[in-house]
Scaffold this motif. Structure first.
Motif, PDB file in Angstrom:
ATOM      1  N   ALA A  37       2.534   3.525   1.336  1.00 31.51           N
ATOM      2  CA  ALA A  37       1.379   3.009   1.560  1.00 31.51           C
ATOM      3  C   ALA A  37       0.272   4.006   1.317  1.00 31.51           C
ATOM      4  O   ALA A  37      -0.908   4.161   0.737  1.00 31.51           O
ATOM      5  CB  ALA A  37       0.996   2.375   2.848  1.00 31.51           C
ATOM      6  N   ARG A  42      -6.905   4.603  -0.631  1.00 32.97           N
ATOM      7  CA  ARG A  42      -7.036   3.554   0.447  1.00 32.97           C
ATOM      8  C   ARG A  42      -8.025   2.214  -0.013  1.00 32.97           C
ATOM      9  O   ARG A  42      -7.582   1.248   0.682  1.00 32.97           O
ATOM     10  CB  ARG A  42      -8.176   4.357   1.547  1.00 32.97           C
ATOM     11  N   TYR A  45      -6.155  -2.348  -1.929  1.00 35.24           N
ATOM     12  CA  TYR A  45      -5.623  -3.007  -1.039  1.00 35.24           C
ATOM     13  C   TYR A  45      -4.122  -3.608  -1.702  1.00 35.24           C
ATOM     14  O   TYR A  45      -2.987  -3.484  -1.046  1.00 35.24           O
ATOM     15  CB  TYR A  45      -6.342  -4.236  -0.467  1.00 35.24           C
ATOM     16  N   ARG A  48      -1.622  -0.896  -2.239  1.00 37.84           N
ATOM     17  CA  ARG A  48      -1.120  -0.613  -0.741  1.00 37.84           C
ATOM     18  C   ARG A  48      -0.034  -1.466  -0.547  1.00 37.84           C
ATOM     19  O   ARG A  48       0.997  -1.199   0.215  1.00 37.84           O
ATOM     20  CB  ARG A  48      -2.087  -0.319   0.053  1.00 37.84           C
ATOM     21  N   PHE A  49      -0.420  -2.884  -0.521  1.00 43.92           N
ATOM     22  CA  PHE A  49       0.429  -3.975  -0.173  1.00 43.92           C
ATOM     23  C   PHE A  49       1.555  -3.906  -0.801  1.00 43.92           C
ATOM     24  O   PHE A  49       2.871  -4.048  -0.224  1.00 43.92           O
ATOM     25  CB  PHE A  49      -0.744  -5.184  -0.100  1.00 43.92           C
ATOM     26  N   ILE A  98      -4.103  -2.324   5.973  1.00 47.22           N
ATOM     27  CA  ILE A  98      -4.464  -3.077   4.747  1.00 47.22           C
ATOM     28  C   ILE A  98      -5.796  -3.799   5.191  1.00 47.22           C
ATOM     29  O   ILE A  98      -6.753  -3.794   4.471  1.00 47.22           O
ATOM     30  CB  ILE A  98      -3.781  -3.205   4.026  1.00 47.22           C
ATOM     31  N   ASP A 101      -8.893  -2.468   6.698  1.00 49.60           N
ATOM     32  CA  ASP A 101      -9.485  -1.763   5.769  1.00 49.60           C
ATOM     33  C   ASP A 101     -10.321  -2.714   4.623  1.00 49.60           C
ATOM     34  O   ASP A 101     -11.798  -2.606   4.607  1.00 49.60           O
ATOM     35  CB  ASP A 101      -8.894  -0.839   4.830  1.00 49.60           C
ATOM     36  N   GLN A 102      -9.909  -3.675   4.322  1.00 50.51           N
ATOM     37  CA  GLN A 102     -10.439  -5.006   3.821  1.00 50.51           C
ATOM     38  C   GLN A 102     -11.692  -5.303   4.293  1.00 50.51           C
ATOM     39  O   GLN A 102     -12.730  -5.671   3.895  1.00 50.51           O
ATOM     40  CB  GLN A 102      -9.508  -5.986   3.209  1.00 50.51           C
TER      41      GLN A 102
END
Length: 185
Positions: A37, A42, A45, A48-49, A98, A101-102
């Motif tokens: 990740a 950053r 999303y 990262r997922f 995640i 952050d979203q």
């Protein structure tokens, strides 16, 4: 190089040994997922997922017995002590970060209202998340988590035999598709 009973010279009992193995497994998968990740931007999303999911799958395929120990059927008569909570939380914390952050970036649509019984059922998870994501997003995150573990378990425990081609390219394509279906973003 020793008989199995000799292990009890180093640990007091079976439960202590299981706890050591469980903590080690959670820590190693947690470290793999955290690295994956962290290698993504950053604000990517979905990237990262997917990186998180792929890291968990790769770790599981390389460590099937450890995966089964922590994500498979519970060991009869074993109750995990509090010491296992922090290591067990590492992967979910990456996934939650995640969502957080979203939410903080305003990158999620408006929350869908949940039926009251569902909202009430996730009270412990809501408390754990500390209000950093809507109930709707938390429930969708739980669905993603369930799909991730379910898809890995199906593959690892042989339940995709004669369902999805056996070669790694086909399995990876299937896995990535499943994870894209439940990615939130």
């Amino acid at each position: 190089g020793m008989v199995s009973s000799a292990v009890y010279r180093y640990v007091p009992n079976r439960d202590a040994l299981l706890t050591m193995l469980i903590i080690d497994a959670y820590d190693t998968v947690g470290a793999a997922v955290e690295r994956a990740a962290a290698a993504c931007p950053r604000d990517d999303y979905t990237g990262r997922f997917l990186a998180t999911c792929q890291a968990l799958r790769a770790w599981a395929l390389a460590n099937p017995h450890e995966y089964a120990l922590i994500y498979g059927s519970p060991v009869p008569g074993y109750a995990a002590p509090v010491d296992t909570i922090a290591p067990a939380s590492r992967v979910p914390i990456v996934l939650l970060s995640i969502l957080f952050d979203q939410t903080a970036d305003g990158a999620v649509g408006p929350a869908e209202p949940l039926p009251p019984a569902v909202a009430a059922s996730i009270a412990p998870f809501r408390d754990f998340a500390g209000g950093q994501a809507s109930d709707d997003l938390l429930v969708r995150g739980l669905a993603s988590w369930g799909t991730l573990l379910g898809t890995v378990s199906l593959e690892l425990f042989g339940h995709l035999h004669n369902v999805v081609e056996e070669d790694e390219t086909a399995r990876s394509a299937f896995f990535d598709h499943q994870m894209r279906q439940v990615a939130i973003g």
